[in-house]
Design an enzyme around this catalytic site. Structure first.
Site, short mmCIF file in Angstrom:
data_model
loop_
_atom_site.label_atom_id
_atom_site.label_comp_id
_atom_site.label_asym_id
_atom_site.label_seq_id
_atom_site.Cartn_x
_atom_site.Cartn_y
_atom_site.Cartn_z
CE LYS A 22 -1.64 1.85 3.91
NZ LYS A 22 -1.85 3.36 4.13
CG ASN A 23 2.63 2.51 3.55
OD1 ASN A 23 1.42 3.06 3.51
ND2 ASN A 23 3.07 1.94 4.68
CG LEU A 125 8.95 17.81 8.21
CD1 LEU A 125 9.05 16.22 8.38
CD2 LEU A 125 9.95 18.68 8.16
CG ASP A 306 2.66 1.30 9.40
OD1 ASP A 306 2.29 1.97 10.19
OD2 ASP A 306 2.70 1.52 8.26
#
Length: 417
Positions: A22-23, A125, A306
């Protein structure tokens, strides 16, 4: 609102293909906005977060078609620079669209992103970095109004924290910027490398991805490409936890073992046997796990935040005391009260959780507080006595592709209701 119903006590057995990350998929989908021509993205997981990103691309005027695990994306027809609030709120990763839309169109109008409430995830950021590259960004009425009519300019950007999202946003925006952009204290996660591999295949000039300093030489244009998304290391860790709590042996196919370098020793310390060969990982769990002593979450190559919730769930039935120190997000123990409802013995204070293993968890009605916390409750349910009803399954579906079907195929008693 869907729920998962888990009946515990079943041994798992068999092989499973680990889904695409997913990431990785989300920033790659965002980065495709920079390209002209067709992109073919293989191993793209079917997740609600991915669907949300696809819907944003379609709103912007891009053509996106899914065939199984393959996405075809063409951004030649992009004709908008704004993303409505209801689309932005669907996923936290939508903020990486900012650099892509701004670099492609010279303008961007986005609301603040949504996602799981796991603590403060400031986008300062992102904004400060893009401002350093020449963007004019104003915050009005909950929206970000961004302008770069003359394009973005390469510069040296030092991140105060190795933020994955900010590193991705800068990398994407810098591809079409004029000159050289250098990111110092860049995130080093495998997903950063995957994004760089995709962008370089499109014609970008990125070096140093996976290291602390990343250098991007701006180019005139990018073309569509063919890319395969890496396997999801957090899903792999979750499935390993499922095997660990049930005393099972399973095989994960299609993993990259170096991505799990911080996770594998933790399972070994708990008494699991792990064998790796040709991109496959076999995990054999003991009847009862040993405690994992102390686990500290850190940016890659440290232990991933995670994976903390799945591992904490596993430690609930380990013999002895395990201490977790959560160094990334300050609100990442929201699953703990739900585990306590199932009989777990966990005490939290600030960023520390102390888990005293118990002999047995008990089925209960619980609620998933977020994506990884929901996965932790599934793990707990697999080894609990009786039935566990997990509400908030939509959180789990943000990052796990049909988790009930994957686990059922391995022999678990789990269904979606």
């Amino acid at each position: 609102m869907s729920k998962l119903l888990v009946t515990g006590g079943k041994k798992l057995d068999g092989e499973v293909e680990v889904q695409g990350a997913k990431n990785s998929a989300l920033p790659i989908i965002a980065a495709s906005i920079l390209t002209k021509g067709e992109n073919v993205i293989y191993n793209c997981p079917s997740l609600s977060d991915v669907d949300a990103s696809v819907n944003i691309l379609r709103y912007l005027g891009c053509a996106v078609t899914r065939y199984g695990k393959t996405l075809l994306i063409s951004c030649d027809g992009i004709n908008r620079f704004d993303v409505p609030d209801e689309l932005m709120r669907k996923t936290r990763s939508s903020i990486v669209l900012l650099g892509a839309v701004l670099a492609r169109t010279g303008r961007a109008r986005l609301s603040f992103p949504g996602g799981c409430e796991i603590g403060s995830r400031p986008i300062d950021l992102h904004l400060n970095s893009l401002r350093e590259m020449g963007a004019d960004i104003r915050e009005k009425h909950g929206y970000l109004e961004c302008f770069a009519p003359k394009g973005l300019y390469g510069t040296k950007i030092t991140l105060s924290f190795p933020s994955v999202g900010a590193t991705e946003d800068i990398m994407i925006a810098a591809c079409l910027a004029k000159g050289t952009t250098t990111i110092i204290n860049a995130a080093r996660e495998p997903e950063i490398c995957d994004l760089a591999d995709y962008l370089n295949s499109c014609g970008a000039d990125i070096s140093g991805a996976g290291e602390g300093i990343v250098v991007i030489e701006g180019v005139g244009s990018l073309s569509g490409s063919v890319h395969t998304v890496i396997p999801d290391r957090i899903v792999a860790a979750t499935l390993m936890s499922c095997a660990a709590v049930t005393g099972s042996k399973i095989v994960l196919n299609g993993i990259i073992s170096s991505h799990l370098a911080a996770i594998i020793p933790t399972f070994k310390s708990a008494g699991c046997r792990i064998r790796i060969s040709d991109g496959n990982l076999e995990i054999t769990a003991p009847e009862r796990l040993k405690s994992m002593k102390t686990i500290r979450t850190m940016p890659f190559p440290g232990f991933p935040t995670d994976a903390q919730a799945p591992m904490l769930a596993a430690s609930c039935v380990a013999d002895g005391t395990t201490v977790f120190v959560e160094n990334i997000f300050e609100n990442r123990y929201r699953h703990v009260p739900e585990l306590v409802r199932m009989g777990a013995n966990v005490k939290t204070e600030g960023k520390v959780a102390v888990v005293e293993g118990v002999n047995m968890l008990y089925g209960a009605s619980v609620e998933a507080p977020d994506l990884r916390g929901g996965a932790a409750l599934v793990i707990a349910g697999l080894c609990a006595d009786g039935k566990t009803e997990i509400g908030g399954a939509e959180y789990i579906e943000r990052g796990y592709e049909c988790i009930e079907l994957v686990l059922s195929a391995l022999g678990a008693d789990i269904k979606k209701i």
